[in-house]
Design a protein around this motif. Structure first.
Motif, PDB file in Angstrom:
ATOM      1  N   THR A 115      -3.844  -1.728   5.565  1.00 43.32           N
ATOM      2  CA  THR A 115      -3.862  -0.481   6.335  1.00 43.32           C
ATOM      3  C   THR A 115      -4.178  -0.759   7.805  1.00 43.32           C
ATOM      4  O   THR A 115      -3.528  -0.227   8.714  1.00 43.32           O
ATOM      5  CB  THR A 115      -4.887   0.498   5.749  1.00 43.32           C
ATOM      6  OG1 THR A 115      -4.570   0.758   4.370  1.00 43.32           O
ATOM      7  CG2 THR A 115      -4.892   1.810   6.519  1.00 43.32           C
ATOM      8  N   ARG A 116      -5.160  -1.605   8.037  1.00 42.75           N
ATOM      9  CA  ARG A 116      -5.514  -1.956   9.419  1.00 42.75           C
ATOM     10  C   ARG A 116      -4.347  -2.673  10.109  1.00 42.75           C
ATOM     11  O   ARG A 116      -4.055  -2.415  11.295  1.00 42.75           O
ATOM     12  CB  ARG A 116      -6.765  -2.840   9.427  1.00 42.75           C
ATOM     13  CG  ARG A 116      -8.033  -2.113   8.979  1.00 42.75           C
ATOM     14  CD  ARG A 116      -9.227  -3.053   8.920  1.00 42.75           C
ATOM     15  NE  ARG A 116     -10.395  -2.411   8.366  1.00 42.75           N
ATOM     16  CZ  ARG A 116     -11.286  -1.705   9.066  1.00 42.75           C
ATOM     17  NH1 ARG A 116     -11.122  -1.582  10.390  1.00 42.75           N
ATOM     18  NH2 ARG A 116     -12.328  -1.145   8.492  1.00 42.75           N
ATOM     19  N   ALA A 117      -3.688  -3.562   9.363  1.00 37.47           N
ATOM     20  CA  ALA A 117      -2.560  -4.297   9.942  1.00 37.47           C
ATOM     21  C   ALA A 117      -1.417  -3.359  10.301  1.00 37.47           C
ATOM     22  O   ALA A 117      -0.763  -3.512  11.343  1.00 37.47           O
ATOM     23  CB  ALA A 117      -2.084  -5.370   8.970  1.00 37.47           C
ATOM     24  N   LEU A 118      -1.156  -2.369   9.442  1.00 39.95           N
ATOM     25  CA  LEU A 118      -0.094  -1.403   9.704  1.00 39.95           C
ATOM     26  C   LEU A 118      -0.390  -0.602  10.964  1.00 39.95           C
ATOM     27  O   LEU A 118       0.497  -0.369  11.799  1.00 39.95           O
ATOM     28  CB  LEU A 118       0.067  -0.473   8.498  1.00 39.95           C
ATOM     29  CG  LEU A 118       1.142   0.610   8.585  1.00 39.95           C
ATOM     30  CD1 LEU A 118       2.528  -0.002   8.760  1.00 39.95           C
ATOM     31  CD2 LEU A 118       1.114   1.498   7.329  1.00 39.95           C
TER      32      LEU A 118
ATOM     33  N   ASN B 121       1.529  -1.042  14.930  1.00 41.31           N
ATOM     34  CA  ASN B 121       2.262   0.117  15.463  1.00 41.31           C
ATOM     35  C   ASN B 121       1.439   0.933  16.458  1.00 41.31           C
ATOM     36  O   ASN B 121       1.750   2.105  16.701  1.00 41.31           O
ATOM     37  CB  ASN B 121       2.711   1.010  14.301  1.00 41.31           C
ATOM     38  CG  ASN B 121       3.729   0.345  13.404  1.00 41.31           C
ATOM     39  OD1 ASN B 121       4.920   0.338  13.706  1.00 41.31           O
ATOM     40  ND2 ASN B 121       3.265  -0.225  12.293  1.00 41.31           N
ATOM     41  N   ALA B 122       0.399   0.297  17.024  1.00 40.96           N
ATOM     42  CA  ALA B 122      -0.434   0.953  18.046  1.00 40.96           C
ATOM     43  C   ALA B 122      -0.928   2.321  17.573  1.00 40.96           C
ATOM     44  O   ALA B 122      -0.884   3.313  18.316  1.00 40.96           O
ATOM     45  CB  ALA B 122       0.329   1.081  19.357  1.00 40.96           C
ATOM     46  N   ASN B 123      -1.388   2.347  16.309  1.00 38.04           N
ATOM     47  CA  ASN B 123      -1.906   3.585  15.708  1.00 38.04           C
ATOM     48  C   ASN B 123      -0.873   4.712  15.689  1.00 38.04           C
ATOM     49  O   ASN B 123      -1.233   5.889  15.610  1.00 38.04           O
ATOM     50  CB  ASN B 123      -3.163   4.077  16.424  1.00 38.04           C
ATOM     51  CG  ASN B 123      -4.371   3.216  16.160  1.00 38.04           C
ATOM     52  OD1 ASN B 123      -4.379   2.400  15.229  1.00 38.04           O
ATOM     53  ND2 ASN B 123      -5.392   3.369  16.964  1.00 38.04           N
ATOM     54  N   PHE B 124       0.400   4.356  15.804  1.00 42.58           N
ATOM     55  CA  PHE B 124       1.495   5.333  15.794  1.00 42.58           C
ATOM     56  C   PHE B 124       1.296   6.414  16.859  1.00 42.58           C
ATOM     57  O   PHE B 124       1.721   7.554  16.692  1.00 42.58           O
ATOM     58  CB  PHE B 124       1.652   5.974  14.412  1.00 42.58           C
ATOM     59  CG  PHE B 124       2.053   5.005  13.345  1.00 42.58           C
ATOM     60  CD1 PHE B 124       3.347   4.495  13.279  1.00 42.58           C
ATOM     61  CD2 PHE B 124       1.131   4.570  12.395  1.00 42.58           C
ATOM     62  CE1 PHE B 124       3.716   3.580  12.304  1.00 42.58           C
ATOM     63  CE2 PHE B 124       1.493   3.666  11.412  1.00 42.58           C
ATOM     64  CZ  PHE B 124       2.791   3.165  11.362  1.00 42.58           C
ATOM     65  N   GLY B 125       0.637   6.036  17.942  1.00 38.01           N
ATOM     66  CA  GLY B 125       0.476   6.964  19.063  1.00 38.01           C
ATOM     67  C   GLY B 125      -0.898   7.572  19.204  1.00 38.01           C
ATOM     68  O   GLY B 125      -1.179   8.224  20.216  1.00 38.01           O
TER      69      GLY B 125
ATOM     70  N   ILE C 130       0.844  -1.191   0.000  1.00 36.78           N
ATOM     71  CA  ILE C 130       0.000   0.000   0.000  1.00 36.78           C
ATOM     72  C   ILE C 130       0.886   1.250   0.000  1.00 36.78           C
ATOM     73  O   ILE C 130       1.965   1.264   0.582  1.00 36.78           O
ATOM     74  CB  ILE C 130      -0.947   0.010   1.212  1.00 36.78           C
ATOM     75  CG1 ILE C 130      -0.170  -0.156   2.526  1.00 36.78           C
ATOM     76  CG2 ILE C 130      -1.989  -1.088   1.075  1.00 36.78           C
ATOM     77  CD1 ILE C 130      -1.032  -0.069   3.774  1.00 36.78           C
ATOM     78  N   LYS C 131       0.383   2.312  -0.628  1.00 34.32           N
ATOM     79  CA  LYS C 131       1.220   3.505  -0.786  1.00 34.32           C
ATOM     80  C   LYS C 131       1.524   4.190   0.553  1.00 34.32           C
ATOM     81  O   LYS C 131       2.607   4.759   0.711  1.00 34.32           O
ATOM     82  CB  LYS C 131       0.555   4.480  -1.759  1.00 34.32           C
ATOM     83  CG  LYS C 131       0.647   4.036  -3.202  1.00 34.32           C
ATOM     84  CD  LYS C 131       0.428   5.186  -4.164  1.00 34.32           C
ATOM     85  CE  LYS C 131      -1.019   5.548  -4.281  1.00 34.32           C
ATOM     86  NZ  LYS C 131      -1.253   6.588  -5.316  1.00 34.32           N
ATOM     87  N   VAL C 132       0.596   4.119   1.508  1.00 38.24           N
ATOM     88  CA  VAL C 132       0.862   4.796   2.783  1.00 38.24           C
ATOM     89  C   VAL C 132       1.945   4.083   3.593  1.00 38.24           C
ATOM     90  O   VAL C 132       2.412   4.614   4.605  1.00 38.24           O
ATOM     91  CB  VAL C 132      -0.418   4.933   3.639  1.00 38.24           C
ATOM     92  CG1 VAL C 132      -1.399   5.895   2.984  1.00 38.24           C
ATOM     93  CG2 VAL C 132      -1.056   3.577   3.911  1.00 38.24           C
TER      94      VAL C 132
END
Length: 289
Positions: free
Chosen positions: A73-76, A80-84, A27-29
């Motif tokens: 996207t959900r896995a990312l 990473n715990a929603n990146f904070g 995915i691009k993100v």
């Protein structure tokens, strides 16, 4: 900055695309914004939003995914715990696909891998308005005190740097809609923002697709077509990068009237000048702006 912090702005990330055209299978993100740290686009966006948030109320983020990107996207985010970001601060809305058209007679195209299935493609970025409305996301944001909605594309790292200025300009000029633009060169493959005047005197500011700009100008105000302004060497029409800032109140009210539906169009790529055969099946699509 006070209009952003304190929960005053919500963010919408359009993230339905894969990185295939960039030589990336994911995915691009999840692409790195730079090689030294490997920070992904999604992480960069969330870090920037959290920096704007500071110690104030959470700034909400909605992500539009597609069937191609939703699970990754959900896995990312999960890994990473929603990146904070806090639980509930991120909302994901998924865009569905539509059937493809095989020819000018709008015959439905079969999937080349399975003749008993229809070939489908994403419906376009315009679905984001319907999804934000139908999911109740915008109403929830409005109730929580959000005043502005900022739309971002999946791979535009500097996009958040201009947000405070964009909100300031929108507040000063009482704008319901504001577009972040870039300088555009004549003939450049990027849409141009133009003020269009109808025969009855009505006007509208709209993005005109790059493959229509030259013909439109020749048919109206500039016989030479898409040419440079001699004073700047650039096109007089700034390039649209689909970075949009909406005042949430009027935006949500309009979506309640329309249900979030957007005008559809077909933009087939033809095999030759006869325009009788498509290079590949096309689709009905809708634009975000």
């Amino acid at each position: 900055m006070a209009a952003v912090s304190g929960g005053g702005c919500g963010f919408v990330l359009v993230a339905g695309g894969l990185g295939e055209r960039l030589g990336y299978s994911g995915i691009k993100v999840q692409l790195p914004t730079q090689l030294t740290t490997g920070t992904t686009y999604l992480e960069l966006y969330i870090r920037h939003i959290l920096a704007l948030q500071g110690s104030g109320a959470p700034l909400p983020l909605a992500i539009m995914t597609s069937g191609d990107t939703d699970a990754q996207t959900r896995a990312l985010l999960d890994a990473n715990a929603n990146f904070g970001m806090r639980a509930g601060q991120v909302t994901i809305v998924r865009q569905e696909k539509v059937a493809c058209l095989a020819d000018n007679d709008a015959r439905l195209a079969a999937d080349p891998k399975d003749p008993y299935k229809l070939l489908t493609k994403p419906h376009g970025h315009g679905d984001v308005h319907y999804l934000l409305h139908s999911s109740g996301t915008l109403d929830a944001w409005l109730e929580s005190g959000v005043q502005w909605v900022y739309f971002m594309q999946d791979t535009n790292a500097p996009s958040l740097k201009v947000l405070p200025a964009a909100i300031g300009i929108s507040r000063r000029n009482q704008l319901d809609v504001n577009s972040v633009c870039v300088p555009r060169m004549p003939g450049e493959a990027i849409g141009g923002l133009m003020k269009l005047t109808h025969a009855d005197g009505r006007t509208q500011t709209a993005n005109v697709e790059y493959n229509q700009i030259d013909a439109l100008l020749k048919a109206t105000v500039e016989p030479r077509g898409d040419v440079a302004d001699p004073a700047t060497g650039r096109s007089p029409y700034p390039g649209s990068i689909n970075q949009l800032l909406f005042a949430l109140g009027p935006y949500a009210a309009q979506l309640h009237k329309t249900g979030g539906t957007m005008p559809e169009f077909v933009n087939p790529k033809y095999a030759d000048a006869s325009k009788t055969k498509f290079k590949s099946p096309t689709r009905l699509e809708c634009m975000m702006q």
